[in-house]
Scaffold this motif. Structure first.
Motif, short mmCIF file in Angstrom:
data_model
loop_
_atom_site.label_atom_id
_atom_site.label_comp_id
_atom_site.label_asym_id
_atom_site.label_seq_id
_atom_site.Cartn_x
_atom_site.Cartn_y
_atom_site.Cartn_z
N ALA A 119 0.89 -1.16 0.00
CA ALA A 119 0.00 0.00 0.00
C ALA A 119 0.93 1.22 0.00
O ALA A 119 1.62 1.45 0.99
CB ALA A 119 -0.89 0.00 1.23
N GLY A 120 0.95 1.96 -1.09
CA GLY A 120 1.88 3.09 -1.18
C GLY A 120 3.30 2.62 -0.93
O GLY A 120 3.77 1.70 -1.60
N GLU A 121 3.95 3.22 0.05
CA GLU A 121 5.35 2.86 0.33
C GLU A 121 5.50 1.73 1.34
O GLU A 121 6.60 1.36 1.71
CB GLU A 121 6.11 4.10 0.80
CG GLU A 121 6.21 5.11 -0.32
CD GLU A 121 7.11 6.28 0.00
OE1 GLU A 121 7.52 6.42 1.18
OE2 GLU A 121 7.38 7.06 -0.92
N ILE A 122 4.38 1.20 1.79
CA ILE A 122 4.44 0.11 2.79
C ILE A 122 4.38 -1.24 2.07
O ILE A 122 3.50 -1.45 1.23
CB ILE A 122 3.25 0.20 3.76
CG1 ILE A 122 3.30 1.51 4.53
CG2 ILE A 122 3.24 -1.00 4.72
CD1 ILE A 122 2.00 1.84 5.23
N THR A 123 5.31 -2.11 2.40
CA THR A 123 5.20 -3.49 1.93
C THR A 123 5.32 -4.41 3.13
O THR A 123 6.28 -4.34 3.89
CB THR A 123 6.30 -3.82 0.90
OG1 THR A 123 6.12 -2.99 -0.25
CG2 THR A 123 6.20 -5.28 0.45
N LEU A 124 4.32 -5.24 3.31
CA LEU A 124 4.36 -6.24 4.39
C LEU A 124 4.62 -7.60 3.76
O LEU A 124 4.00 -7.96 2.76
CB LEU A 124 3.02 -6.27 5.13
CG LEU A 124 2.59 -4.97 5.83
CD1 LEU A 124 1.21 -5.14 6.45
CD2 LEU A 124 3.60 -4.57 6.91
N THR A 125 5.54 -8.34 4.37
CA THR A 125 5.84 -9.69 3.89
C THR A 125 5.31 -10.70 4.89
O THR A 125 5.51 -10.56 6.10
CB THR A 125 7.36 -9.87 3.73
OG1 THR A 125 7.83 -8.88 2.81
CG2 THR A 125 7.72 -11.25 3.19
N ALA A 126 4.63 -11.72 4.37
CA ALA A 126 4.08 -12.78 5.23
C ALA A 126 5.17 -13.77 5.59
O ALA A 126 5.86 -14.29 4.71
CB ALA A 126 2.94 -13.50 4.51
N MET A 127 5.33 -13.99 6.89
CA MET A 127 6.28 -15.00 7.36
C MET A 127 5.44 -16.07 8.09
O MET A 127 4.69 -15.75 9.02
CB MET A 127 7.29 -14.39 8.33
CG MET A 127 8.03 -13.19 7.74
SD MET A 127 9.46 -12.69 8.75
CE MET A 127 8.76 -12.54 10.35
N ALA A 128 5.58 -17.31 7.65
CA ALA A 128 4.83 -18.38 8.32
C ALA A 128 5.41 -18.58 9.71
O ALA A 128 6.60 -18.85 9.88
CB ALA A 128 4.91 -19.66 7.51
N THR A 129 4.56 -18.42 10.73
CA THR A 129 4.99 -18.66 12.12
C THR A 129 3.95 -19.56 12.80
O THR A 129 3.21 -19.13 13.67
CB THR A 129 5.15 -17.31 12.89
OG1 THR A 129 4.02 -16.45 12.62
CG2 THR A 129 6.41 -16.59 12.48
N PRO A 130 3.90 -20.82 12.37
CA PRO A 130 2.92 -21.75 12.95
C PRO A 130 3.29 -22.15 14.38
O PRO A 130 4.42 -21.95 14.81
CB PRO A 130 3.02 -22.96 12.01
CG PRO A 130 4.42 -22.93 11.49
CD PRO A 130 4.77 -21.46 11.37
N GLY A 131 2.33 -22.72 15.07
CA GLY A 131 2.59 -23.23 16.42
C GLY A 131 1.40 -22.92 17.32
O GLY A 131 0.74 -23.82 17.82
N HIS A 132 1.11 -21.63 17.51
CA HIS A 132 -0.10 -21.24 18.26
C HIS A 132 -1.32 -21.77 17.51
O HIS A 132 -2.24 -22.32 18.10
CB HIS A 132 -0.11 -19.72 18.40
CG HIS A 132 -1.33 -19.15 19.06
ND1 HIS A 132 -1.65 -19.38 20.38
CD2 HIS A 132 -2.32 -18.37 18.57
CE1 HIS A 132 -2.78 -18.75 20.67
NE2 HIS A 132 -3.21 -18.14 19.59
#
Ligand SMILES: [Zn+2]
Length: 214
Positions: A119-132
């Protein structure tokens, strides 16, 4: 950049808004409840174009999704590995917590490890953090902050006594994925205050003594 945290519902869940100032577009992470309050915050910042990202499928993180979707037209993204939890919205446990009248919703798009959301200058990267949960996802902005859902808390970690939780996987997600981020990374947690990666590495009793959960 616009960032705001909103505590929602009886479980005191942290919903986050992160948006780009110039394009007024962004993300709502985990609208757990109180969609109108979240919409008000979006309106206050003039954010019209939003996407809903879910760190996991527990009802205290997703019971506001249906209403927020109606109010904003946002698309909803979640890991397919947490689809089995969607039925808990409006279910008996949610009801006991005073969140029984939430409507169910459909996830529009799946999230997989490495997916990016811009979104605009923001980039979020998904990191798989399973467990909970098996489909736990953390969202990293590539420089200063990570939204870790219920994987990591200040001085604690997510519960692993739910069906399909996995303590060993959670410790691995924290120590190998989240702890690989720079020490000064701010951790926005699904409940309670923010913390920092370096602080947790040095002091978190569960990752210093992982035997507790394994
Ligand atoms: Zn949870």
């Amino acid at each position: 950049m616009i960032i705001e945290s909103i505590v929602t519902g009886p479980m005191q869940e942290n919903c986050f808004i992160i948006a780009d100032e110039n394009t007024r577009s962004g993300f709502v992470i985990d609208p757990g409840w109180e969609a109108k309050k979240i919409k008000k915050a979006l309106d206050k910042h003039g954010i019209e174009d939003v996407t809903i990202l879910l760190t996991h499928g527990h009802f205290d993180h997703i019971s506001g999704v249906s209403e927020l979707k109606e109010l904003t037209g946002a698309k909803v993204y979640m890991s397919p590995d947490d689809d089995f939890l969607l039925g808990s919205v409006g279910g008996s446990t949610a009801m006991m917590c005073g969140m029984g009248n939430a409507k169910r919703f459909e996830v529009d798009e799946e999230i997989h490890e490495g997916d990016t959301f811009t979104a605009g200058e923001i980039t979020l990267t998904a990191m798989a953090t399973p467990g909970h949960t098996p489909g736990g996802i953390s969202f990293y902005d590539g420089k200063e902050r990570v939204f870790a859902g219920d994987s990591l808390f200040e001085g604690s970690v997510g519960r692993v006594d739910f069906p399909r939780s996995d303590g060993k996987a959670l410790i691995k997600s924290i120590t190998e994925v989240l702890y690989s981020l720079p020490d000064e990374t701010i951790v926005h947690c699904g409940h309670g205050p923010d913390t920092e990666i370096g602080h947790e590495k040095r002091t978190n009793p569960f990752t210093l003594n992982p035997g507790y959960l394994m």
